[in-house]
Structures are given as C-alpha cells and as structure tokens.
Design a protein around this motif. Structure first.
Motif, mmCIF file in Angstrom:
data_model
loop_
_atom_site.group_PDB
_atom_site.id
_atom_site.type_symbol
_atom_site.label_atom_id
_atom_site.label_comp_id
_atom_site.label_asym_id
_atom_site.label_seq_id
_atom_site.Cartn_x
_atom_site.Cartn_y
_atom_site.Cartn_z
ATOM 1 N N SER A 111 -0.646 -5.885 18.510
ATOM 2 C CA SER A 111 -0.787 -4.504 18.032
ATOM 3 C C SER A 111 -1.944 -3.805 18.732
ATOM 4 O O SER A 111 -1.888 -2.594 18.993
ATOM 5 C CB SER A 111 -0.981 -4.474 16.518
ATOM 6 N N VAL A 112 -2.991 -4.546 19.078
ATOM 7 C CA VAL A 112 -4.117 -3.974 19.818
ATOM 8 C C VAL A 112 -3.660 -3.534 21.207
ATOM 9 O O VAL A 112 -3.976 -2.427 21.667
ATOM 10 C CB VAL A 112 -5.272 -4.989 19.933
ATOM 11 N N LEU A 113 -2.886 -4.393 21.867
ATOM 12 C CA LEU A 113 -2.417 -4.066 23.216
ATOM 13 C C LEU A 113 -1.496 -2.850 23.193
ATOM 14 O O LEU A 113 -1.570 -1.981 24.083
ATOM 15 C CB LEU A 113 -1.689 -5.269 23.820
ATOM 16 N N ARG A 114 -0.622 -2.764 22.181
ATOM 17 C CA ARG A 114 0.263 -1.602 22.084
ATOM 18 C C ARG A 114 -0.542 -0.320 21.861
ATOM 19 O O ARG A 114 -0.240 0.728 22.449
ATOM 20 C CB ARG A 114 1.273 -1.801 20.948
ATOM 21 N N ALA A 115 -1.559 -0.413 21.011
ATOM 22 C CA ALA A 115 -2.372 0.766 20.720
ATOM 23 C C ALA A 115 -3.142 1.224 21.960
ATOM 24 O O ALA A 115 -3.235 2.431 22.235
ATOM 25 C CB ALA A 115 -3.343 0.456 19.579
ATOM 26 N N LEU A 116 -3.684 0.284 22.716
ATOM 27 C CA LEU A 116 -4.424 0.647 23.929
ATOM 28 C C LEU A 116 -3.496 1.273 24.972
ATOM 29 O O LEU A 116 -3.875 2.219 25.666
ATOM 30 C CB LEU A 116 -5.095 -0.593 24.515
ATOM 31 N N ALA A 117 -2.299 0.737 25.068
ATOM 32 C CA ALA A 117 -1.381 1.181 26.117
ATOM 33 C C ALA A 117 -0.798 2.563 25.851
ATOM 34 O O ALA A 117 -0.293 3.215 26.781
ATOM 35 C CB ALA A 117 -0.246 0.170 26.277
ATOM 36 N N ARG A 118 -0.873 3.056 24.612
ATOM 37 C CA ARG A 118 -0.250 4.351 24.295
ATOM 38 C C ARG A 118 -0.933 5.495 25.039
ATOM 39 O O ARG A 118 -0.278 6.439 25.470
ATOM 40 C CB ARG A 118 -0.332 4.619 22.789
ATOM 41 N N GLN A 119 -2.255 5.448 25.132
ATOM 42 C CA GLN A 119 -3.007 6.492 25.849
ATOM 43 C C GLN A 119 -2.567 7.891 25.397
ATOM 44 O O GLN A 119 -2.285 8.786 26.199
ATOM 45 C CB GLN A 119 -2.845 6.331 27.356
ATOM 46 N N GLN A 120 -2.529 8.066 24.098
ATOM 47 C CA GLN A 120 -2.048 9.300 23.498
ATOM 48 C C GLN A 120 -3.026 10.445 23.746
ATOM 49 O O GLN A 120 -4.242 10.277 23.681
ATOM 50 C CB GLN A 120 -1.880 9.067 21.995
ATOM 51 N N SER A 121 -2.500 11.630 23.998
ATOM 52 C CA SER A 121 -3.354 12.803 24.143
ATOM 53 C C SER A 121 -3.870 13.230 22.767
ATOM 54 O O SER A 121 -3.318 12.849 21.723
ATOM 55 C CB SER A 121 -2.580 13.959 24.772
ATOM 56 N N TYR A 122 -4.890 14.055 22.771
ATOM 57 C CA TYR A 122 -5.441 14.547 21.502
ATOM 58 C C TYR A 122 -4.405 15.377 20.754
ATOM 59 O O TYR A 122 -4.210 15.219 19.542
ATOM 60 C CB TYR A 122 -6.692 15.378 21.758
ATOM 61 N N ALA A 123 -3.713 16.252 21.470
ATOM 62 C CA ALA A 123 -2.690 17.084 20.835
ATOM 63 C C ALA A 123 -1.568 16.220 20.274
ATOM 64 O O ALA A 123 -1.050 16.477 19.175
ATOM 65 C CB ALA A 123 -2.139 18.100 21.829
ATOM 66 N N GLY A 124 -1.189 15.178 21.020
ATOM 67 C CA GLY A 124 -0.150 14.277 20.542
ATOM 68 C C GLY A 124 -0.582 13.517 19.302
ATOM 69 O O GLY A 124 0.199 13.321 18.362
ATOM 70 N N TRP A 125 -1.850 13.061 19.308
ATOM 71 C CA TRP A 125 -2.382 12.370 18.124
ATOM 72 C C TRP A 125 -2.368 13.284 16.917
ATOM 73 O O TRP A 125 -1.968 12.887 15.814
ATOM 74 C CB TRP A 125 -3.809 11.900 18.412
ATOM 75 N N PHE A 126 -2.772 14.540 17.103
ATOM 76 C CA PHE A 126 -2.838 15.497 16.002
ATOM 77 C C PHE A 126 -1.446 15.734 15.417
ATOM 78 O O PHE A 126 -1.254 15.718 14.194
ATOM 79 C CB PHE A 126 -3.459 16.801 16.522
ATOM 80 N N GLU A 127 -0.461 15.956 16.284
ATOM 81 C CA GLU A 127 0.897 16.195 15.788
ATOM 82 C C GLU A 127 1.431 14.967 15.052
ATOM 83 O O GLU A 127 2.164 15.089 14.060
ATOM 84 C CB GLU A 127 1.827 16.565 16.946
ATOM 85 N N GLU A 128 1.086 13.801 15.520
ATOM 86 C CA GLU A 128 1.512 12.572 14.837
ATOM 87 C C GLU A 128 0.912 12.487 13.439
ATOM 88 O O GLU A 128 1.576 12.058 12.487
ATOM 89 C CB GLU A 128 1.103 11.351 15.659
ATOM 90 N N GLN A 129 -0.337 12.916 13.300
ATOM 91 C CA GLN A 129 -0.972 12.909 11.974
ATOM 92 C C GLN A 129 -0.264 13.881 11.034
ATOM 93 O O GLN A 129 -0.034 13.578 9.860
ATOM 94 C CB GLN A 129 -2.456 13.269 12.082
ATOM 95 N N LEU A 130 0.063 15.054 11.541
ATOM 96 C CA LEU A 130 0.763 16.032 10.715
ATOM 97 C C LEU A 130 2.124 15.502 10.266
ATOM 98 O O LEU A 130 2.526 15.676 9.114
ATOM 99 C CB LEU A 130 0.949 17.341 11.480
ATOM 100 N N HIS A 131 2.828 14.870 11.175
ATOM 101 C CA HIS A 131 4.157 14.345 10.862
ATOM 102 C C HIS A 131 4.068 13.240 9.809
ATOM 103 O O HIS A 131 4.963 13.122 8.947
ATOM 104 C CB HIS A 131 4.820 13.804 12.132
ATOM 105 N N GLY A 132 3.014 12.442 9.860
ATOM 106 C CA GLY A 132 2.921 11.287 8.961
ATOM 107 C C GLY A 132 2.060 11.488 7.740
ATOM 108 O O GLY A 132 1.708 10.511 7.069
#
Length: 623
Positions: free
Chosen positions: A362-383
C-alpha cells in the motif's frame, strides 16, 4: 475615546487606522502624505520605521524591509492615495475585507465580527458545514468567512485598497529548502533569539507554557538565557502515563525558574461550564461571533488558566504552538522524493512504514500515484461521505483523508461540495512540494484556529504570544533541507541542532509527547447531560446539517474512537456558535429597511468604528 484605542489619520485628517492597543503595539511614522505602521508584537520604534520610509520609495521594497523586522505584526502603508495592508505568512495575523453597501467603500480588519457589524452581514450556513469537516479542510481552499460579504485574504497576499476598489498581489513565497542542518541551524537559532527578544523587551510581565516538550522547553531556555523573569506552568492530567509534568520539572530545574503544576482539581476539565439546564448556553464565558471556536472543549479551562497567569503579574503568555508543524517533517516528503529518486524514497520510508504498520504494497501504491494537488482535492470532495477506514493507511499525500462527521447529512456534504466549487475557492497548494505545503498549511490552519483562543485570553488580560509563528522563524525553519530533517532522522533534528548550546540539558533529550485523550473522555462523560442539552432543539439539525439521532447516540457512547471525539468537538463548536449568533441577533434593534433580515449594524452589536472603540487587540481600516 477609550484609552486603549489608537487612531492614525491620513494627511487630510480622515481616519486611516483604528486599533486596540491594550495588548499590541501600534508603531507609526510619516513623511508628507506617506505613512508606515506596524501593529502587533514588535520592538521596533518609530525612528527605525522613519529610516525605512526615507530609504524606500517602492511599495514592494518598503514592505519587504518592514517584514524583515523581528516579531509578529500587520504591516500598514499609505501613499495618500491607496492603502496597503498585509498580515503574516504564518497565518497568525489575519486580514479580512468587505464592501460597505451604504457608502460603496471597503473596510479592512483582522476581525470578521467587526466587518459583519459594519456591513449588516448574515451567517453562512454552508461555512458551518465546511467547518465540521474532520480533521479540518486544507488551508487556502476557500476565502469565504462565516458571514456573507466578508472575505479572508490568503496569508501570502497583500491588499491594496482605494475608496471603491481593491487589488491583491502575492508578496510571499516559501524559501527554497536547500540548507543543510549545519548551515541552517545557526540561522534558525538567530531567528528564535530575536523572536524571544521582542517578547522580553516589550512585555510588562511574562508567563510561559513548560510542557516538558522540546518546543516549549526551548523557548523557556531562550528566555532564561536572556535573563527574563517569568513563571512557567504545566498541566498535570488524570492519565498516570502522561509524563509532561515529570519532564517539565526536570526542565524547570535546569532552567532555574519556578514551575507551577496545574492539577486536575485546580482548573475546569474538558467541556465543563458550557451548558446550564436553566441558563442554557453559558453567557458568562465570552463568545466571539466571528467564527466557531473549534478548540471549545477546553475553553472554560483556558479562561481559568489565563486568570492564573494574570495573577502572577504577567501580561504576555508564551506558548509553543506551531513548533510541531515547523520541525516535524510529514511522511509526504517521501512522495516528493519519489518523483526524482524512487528507489531512495522506497528505502527511506521502509522503517517508518514498519513503525506505523503500513503494509509495504500500500505504501508503494501511494508513492507511485504522484497525485496533483487539484486531483487530491477533488478526491477528498468525492469521498467526503465514505466510511472512515478502520486503519489509517500511508499518509504520504497533500493531506490526510477528509471526512464529514459520522452524523453529518447528505445535505451537509453537498453544501461543502458546492462551496468548494464556488468562485472563492482555490486549487493552489501553499508550496510546490507536499511536505513544505503540509508545514505551511498546518501553521496557517493553526493561526486561523487560534484567533478565538487569543481573543478569549485577552478578555482575561493576557496576550497569547507564539514565537514559532513569527515569519522569520517560519522562513528559517523552512530553509532547512527536508532530506536532513526527514521522518526517521530523530526527533525534531532542526530544532535540536538550533539549540545545540543547550544540548547537554536533559530536558531537551525528550522524544515522547503527552496526549490528553483520557481527560477528554472523562470530561465528555462528566458533561454528557450538558451536551445533550446543548443539542436539544439543535440549530444544526434544524438547518439539515446533522442527523440528530446519530449525534445524540454518539454523545451517549462511552467508547467512541478518537476521530469521533475530535469530530464531536467541531460539532459542539458549530452548535454553540449558531446559538450565540441567534441569541445576539434576538437582542438587536428591530429590522430596518433594506436587504431582507438586515439590521442597522448587522445581527451583532453597534460597530466599534461608530462608537469609537475596538476590543480584543483588533485592527481596522475604514477605507
């Protein structure tokens, strides 16, 4: 005119600045139509400002030179045509602005409540929903305040105001984190020395937190080194494993200063004194109406403590808030590193993952995502409404998972999403990298949340002073390489290096951190009936933001998890604020003509700018 209210004027004689100087200094100088002023904690004198005004003609250069002075303050400047104001990059010195529809001019202040009075604002229910998101929405995602028409200026921006126009510009960016600890520690130590010097030079009397932790202990060592007289305090809890008092006693002995231990029986506990069966919401305790007091569970406790501090003759109390954000590098550092050196990032995070029981896949998957800030924000709103995971996974992104409270409604979550997509929301991180963004956002969220606490303490005659939230300290800490201060490299290595001359002190070797969950659970159990009374005829439920049955069930539960306990505090703060606002509105004059439900001075009380008085260290520009 009250003795604690100071007024600065333009060359024409028209009022420029109104300030309460009971706990803050207002230092000003002028040259022709030009005026420069600092408001807050500073040891600068008018002569020094006069030299800056004489040396710099350019606004950016002048305000940058003023910002380079030690302390924590607002910077105010006028050239006779425009008014410029900026707060602090740390977020402790807030700036808000609003347009007055009666005169079509702008007013600027560090107080939402004052501007709400001036403009006849009404409460924003969508912001109440926003404020209950746990663990708290990231800084910069909205510029809205809890009152209609009032906007918050981002901490890195400056305001230029004319009578009918407003402009914003960015004045601050984080320094590059490129200094080794060996290079950066002396600069950090110098900034801390200067920050403490300001307090020692300007306070009539000092008291200080001495929790035994590295942050507060370091500040007490520095004050003692400068010969300051102060009384230190530590809270003793009901938890037998809480070791703050033990370490504080060691530190006090090494520092050579007296220590007062505040025992559980000496001061109120969490949630004490909030609700009375007869009186309802207890009004003897000051309520600020600008925004909910999100640290509400210890509010009565902090009032009692402030009175104890003041009884020693102190007018300024030194606290260590902000130190964790500056000197504890977030695990998101490894996501930053992964972008350029994946193998180094994986090797570096292994020990931390093992310590926190994060499965390596799970650590490796999280590191590999390299999510943008805008993408992270939208993911928070969705969830927002998704169930909270039973276990916390790798926290290597732009921030933690954000969730509405367990008792929030679908309507509440939708209000948050609508607000997040409104015109005053932002999608820009506080820094290009995740770990620096986390440090800055943490400081700025803290600066915003501490506003009600600072106002509460000032009601008791005490200024809560926070040297770690001075901009010069912030910049010195951020300049140190994240790689050298990364997780797993020891406990707060940058601060420890800065305090190197005191390295032999036993107190600075502590690596534990006290927590207060046992006291909080005891306070909730003791005040369960009062909390159920607070939520009787709940305004949050009336506005459709909470499921009252689920909320009451949570209050009755004695085995609630920590995240639910924290979410409950945000909910209590929101309900108390809504009730206080409603009760104050009921006391206001009859509704005047104009906007629906608008009152002559808003739903609060008469404006300090019309009655000639400000309180609680406030600052205003009737531009």
């Amino acid at each position: 005119m009250a003795d604690d209210t100071a007024i600065l004027s333009y060359a024409s004689g028209r009022t420029w600045v109104v300030a309460d100087v009971s706990h803050s200094r207002l230092i000003a100088t002028e040259a022709g139509a030009r005026r420069l002023a600092l408001f807050g904690e500073t040891d600068a004198e008018a002569g020094r400002l006069a030299r800056l005004l004489d040396r710099y003609d350019d606004v950016d250069d002048l305000m940058a030179a003023a910002h380079d002075l030690a302390g924590s303050f607002h910077i105010l400047y006028t050239d006779g045509r425009s008014c410029y104001v900026q707060g602090s990059a740390s977020g402790l010195r807030q700036v808000y602005y609003a347009r007055r529809e009666d005169t079509r001019t702008y007013a600027v202040s560090d107080s939402v409540e004052l501007l709400a009075r001036l403009t006849g604002s009404t409460p924003r229910i969508d912001m109440v929903a926003w404020g209950m998101v746990h663990p708290g929405f990231d800084y910069g995602l909205t510029e809205g305040a809890y009152w209609t028409g009032v906007r918050r200026l981002p901490a890195d921006q400056r305001l230029r105001v004319t009578r009918d126009r407003i402009e914003r510009s960015t004045w601050w960016t984080p320094p590059p984190s490129d200094l080794s600890i060996r290079e950066g520690a002396p600069r950090l130590r110098a900034a801390l020395d200067e920050a403490v010097t300001v307090r020692v030079a300007t306070a009539d009397g000092l008291s200080a937190d001495l929790s035994g932790g590295m942050d507060s202990t370091s500040l007490c060592f520095l004050m003692a080194e400068q010969g300051a007289r102060f009384q230190s305090f530590v809270e003793q809890t009901i938890d037998p494993n809480h070791d703050d008092a033990h370490w504080a006693a060691i530190a006090a002995k090494e520092i050579g200063r007296d220590l007062t231990v505040l025992r559980p029986e000496d001061i109120p506990g969490p949630y004490d004194g909030l609700w009375d069966p007869v009186e309802g919401l207890v009004q003897s305790v000051p309520y600020g109406l600008g925004e909910p007091y999100t640290l509400i569970r210890n509010r009565t406790r902090k009032i009692a403590m402030s009175r104890i501090f003041a009884a020693t003759g102190a007018t300024v109390h030194i606290g260590g808030f902000g130190g964790d954000e500056l000197f504890t590098v977030a695990p998101s550092y490894f996501s930053d590193l992964y972008a350029t050196s994946p193998l180094k990032a994986v090797r570096g995070i292994r020990d931390l993952a093992r310590l926190r029981r994060w499965p390596l896949p799970s650590v490796l998957r999280a590191l590999a995502r390299q999510q943008s800030y805008a993408g992270w924000f939208e993911e928070q709103l969705h969830g927002l409404s998704l169930p909270r995971p039973d276990t916390i996974g790798p926290t290597v992104n732009w921030g933690p998972r954000l969730r509405v409270t367990p008792w929030s409604t679908a309507a509440g979550a939708e209000a948050i999403r609508s607000l997040a997509h409104a015109g005053d929301s932002g999608r820009t991180p506080q820094a290009p990298t995740r770990s620096v963004h986390t440090s800055i956002a943490g400081q700025r969220i803290g600066g915003q949340r501490l506003v009600p606490l600072r106002a509460l303490m000032q009601h008791q005659g005490i200024l809560l002073s926070l040297p770690y939230m001075d901009d010069k300290v912030l910049e010195a800490a951020l300049a140190i390489s994240r790689a050298q201060a990364q997780p797993g490299r020891g406990f707060k290595p940058a601060l420890k290096a800065a305090m190197r001359v005191d390295a032999s002190k036993t107190a600075l070797s502590r690596s534990t951190k006290g927590e207060f969950s046992m006291s909080v659970h005891r306070g909730l159990a003791r005040n369960r009936k009062a909390l159920l009374g607070l939520f009787e005829d709940s305004l949050l439920a009336e506005h459709g933001l909470v499921d009252i049955d689920r909320l009451r069930s949570a209050v009755r539960d004695t085995m609630r998890p920590e995240y639910e306990t924290n979410a409950l505090e945000l909910t209590v703060a929101a309900e108390a604020w809504m009730r206080a606002v409603a009760e104050r509105a009921a006391e206001s004059p009859p509704v005047a003509s104009g906007a629906p439900d608008a009152r002559p001075d808003g739903p609060l009380t008469n404006s300090p700018l019309t009655n000639g008085r400000l309180t609680n260290g406030r600052l205003a520009f009737p531009c």
